[in-house]
Design an enzyme around this catalytic site. Structure first.
Site, mmCIF file in Angstrom:
data_model
loop_
_atom_site.group_PDB
_atom_site.id
_atom_site.type_symbol
_atom_site.label_atom_id
_atom_site.label_comp_id
_atom_site.label_asym_id
_atom_site.label_seq_id
_atom_site.Cartn_x
_atom_site.Cartn_y
_atom_site.Cartn_z
ATOM 1 N N GLU A 115 13.193 10.912 40.733
ATOM 2 C CA GLU A 115 14.362 10.040 40.601
ATOM 3 C C GLU A 115 14.367 9.003 41.723
ATOM 4 O O GLU A 115 13.878 9.263 42.816
ATOM 5 C CB GLU A 115 15.646 10.876 40.704
ATOM 6 C CG GLU A 115 16.400 11.045 39.409
ATOM 7 C CD GLU A 115 17.130 9.792 38.924
ATOM 8 O OE1 GLU A 115 16.666 8.653 39.154
ATOM 9 O OE2 GLU A 115 18.184 9.961 38.296
ATOM 10 N N ASP A 116 14.940 7.850 41.455
ATOM 11 C CA ASP A 116 15.110 6.845 42.493
ATOM 12 C C ASP A 116 16.151 7.299 43.521
ATOM 13 O O ASP A 116 15.918 7.271 44.720
ATOM 14 C CB ASP A 116 15.498 5.480 41.889
ATOM 15 C CG ASP A 116 16.673 5.552 40.913
ATOM 16 O OD1 ASP A 116 17.247 6.651 40.687
ATOM 17 O OD2 ASP A 116 17.042 4.498 40.362
ATOM 18 N N ASP A 119 22.958 10.343 43.685
ATOM 19 C CA ASP A 119 24.226 9.823 44.191
ATOM 20 C C ASP A 119 25.261 10.936 44.016
ATOM 21 O O ASP A 119 25.386 11.799 44.879
ATOM 22 C CB ASP A 119 24.525 8.553 43.381
ATOM 23 C CG ASP A 119 25.733 7.790 43.856
ATOM 24 O OD1 ASP A 119 26.083 7.898 45.035
ATOM 25 O OD2 ASP A 119 26.343 7.068 43.045
ATOM 26 N N PHE A 168 25.769 0.768 48.429
ATOM 27 C CA PHE A 168 25.087 0.469 47.177
ATOM 28 C C PHE A 168 23.778 -0.223 47.512
ATOM 29 O O PHE A 168 23.766 -1.258 48.168
ATOM 30 C CB PHE A 168 25.945 -0.391 46.249
ATOM 31 C CG PHE A 168 25.369 -0.427 44.864
ATOM 32 C CD1 PHE A 168 25.605 0.610 43.976
ATOM 33 C CD2 PHE A 168 24.540 -1.472 44.463
ATOM 34 C CE1 PHE A 168 25.032 0.607 42.705
ATOM 35 C CE2 PHE A 168 23.961 -1.475 43.194
ATOM 36 C CZ PHE A 168 24.213 -0.441 42.314
ATOM 37 N N ARG A 181 15.023 -5.053 40.949
ATOM 38 C CA ARG A 181 14.145 -3.881 40.888
ATOM 39 C C ARG A 181 12.785 -4.158 41.524
ATOM 40 O O ARG A 181 12.105 -3.240 41.971
ATOM 41 C CB ARG A 181 13.927 -3.447 39.428
ATOM 42 C CG ARG A 181 15.167 -2.918 38.740
ATOM 43 C CD ARG A 181 14.774 -2.232 37.435
ATOM 44 N NE ARG A 181 15.904 -2.026 36.541
ATOM 45 C CZ ARG A 181 16.717 -0.974 36.572
ATOM 46 N NH1 ARG A 181 16.557 -0.046 37.488
ATOM 47 N NH2 ARG A 181 17.708 -0.856 35.710
HETATM 48 P P1 IMP Z 1 24.282 10.096 39.960
HETATM 49 O O1 IMP Z 1 24.384 10.692 38.586
HETATM 50 O O2 IMP Z 1 25.626 9.682 40.482
HETATM 51 O O3 IMP Z 1 23.542 10.961 40.933
HETATM 52 O O4 IMP Z 1 23.576 8.723 39.808
HETATM 53 C C1 IMP Z 1 22.270 8.574 39.664
HETATM 54 C C2 IMP Z 1 21.952 7.201 39.114
HETATM 55 O O5 IMP Z 1 22.934 6.191 39.425
HETATM 56 C C3 IMP Z 1 20.686 6.743 39.788
HETATM 57 O O6 IMP Z 1 19.549 7.199 39.083
HETATM 58 C C4 IMP Z 1 20.833 5.239 39.748
HETATM 59 O O7 IMP Z 1 20.364 4.750 38.506
HETATM 60 C C5 IMP Z 1 22.314 4.988 39.842
HETATM 61 N N1 IMP Z 1 22.694 4.675 41.234
HETATM 62 C C6 IMP Z 1 23.395 5.453 42.069
HETATM 63 N N2 IMP Z 1 23.554 4.867 43.268
HETATM 64 C C7 IMP Z 1 22.919 3.680 43.197
HETATM 65 C C8 IMP Z 1 22.710 2.610 44.143
HETATM 66 O O8 IMP Z 1 23.136 2.623 45.312
HETATM 67 N N3 IMP Z 1 22.003 1.543 43.685
HETATM 68 C C9 IMP Z 1 21.495 1.480 42.413
HETATM 69 N N4 IMP Z 1 21.657 2.461 41.516
HETATM 70 C C10 IMP Z 1 22.370 3.549 41.896
HETATM 71 MG MG MG Z 2 18.535 5.991 37.781
#
Ligand code: IMP
Ligand code: MG
Length: 190
Positions: A115-116, A119, A168, A181
């Site tokens: 995963e990137d 969050d 962010f 990206r």
């Molecule tokens: P989560 O479900 O809240 O853990 O979110 C995961 C997804 O939200 C990541 O795979 C990203 O695609 C997106 N995301 C969360 N934080 C960021 C950020 O700071 N920048 C860009 N995308 C984010």
């Molecule tokens: Mg993502």
């Protein structure tokens, strides 16, 4: 060109993690992964779109480390899974839709989800549940970034690039409204 894409309206970016820092971390992660999966076949599952750059660099570092460690036997296969979460552009809702599925079964395979960023953790929790119903031999998670301050659904992150503050971030695969990206570094959008 429309005014919204002119250089004068670009939001300010602050570089948080340079391309060199990312490369050094990838090399260390690649080595750790190669050692942990020595003698095993591995299926890397990249979560689209954000992980495409990380997967490309990390899997080549795994190869480099395998070669250095003399592990010619273990193979790495690469799959991608397209996910979209319903929500606004900076906050996930935890309701996730699979927009592109795996092309091969993972039953009996050792799976490493890449995963990137983790969050809230909601996307990864969904993914882990979804993938375990397909009976892989094991599931581990590798994330480039983690924002612990925003955790809603905690879960194990077996390999982690960097822990960051509640900002962010964009670049190195991560987007804001589908842009940025292709930046080679991670920056905060101010
Ligand atoms: P989560 O479900 O809240 O853990 O979110 C995961 C997804 O939200 C990541 O795979 C990203 O695609 C997106 N995301 C969360 N934080 C960021 C950020 O700071 N920048 C860009 N995308 C984010
Ligand atoms: Mg993502």
């Amino acid at each position: 060109m429309s005014p919204s894409h002119s250089p004068w309206s670009e939001p300010p970016l602050r570089v948080l993690i340079t391309a060199e820092q990312i490369a050094a971390r990838n090399a260390a992660l690649g080595r750790q992964i190669a050692q942990d999966y020595a003698g095993e076949d591995l299926t890397v599952i990249g979560v689209l779109k954000g992980s495409f750059v990380f997967v490309a660099d990390l899997t080549r570092e795994i190869h480099r480390a395998q070669r250095e460690l003399g592990q010619s036997g273990s193979s790495v296969t690469i799959e991608f899974l397209g996910l979209e979460s319903y929500g606004d552009e900076t906050m996930t809702s935890g309701v996730v839709k699979i927009t592109a599925d795996l092309t091969r079964p993972i039953e009996g395979r050792h799976v490493l989800v890449v995963e990137d960023i983790i969050d809230t953790g909601l996307t990864m929790a969904y993914l882990r549940n979804n993938l375990s119903t397909r009976h892989p031999a094991s599931i581990k998670v590798c994330a480039l970034l983690h924002k612990p301050a925003r955790t809603i659904q905690p879960g194990p992150i077996d390999y982690l690039g960097f822990t960051i503050d509640d900002l962010f971030v964009i670049g190195y695969g991560l987007d804001y409204q589908q842009r940025y990206r292709n930046l080679p570094y991670i920056a905060a959008l101010e």
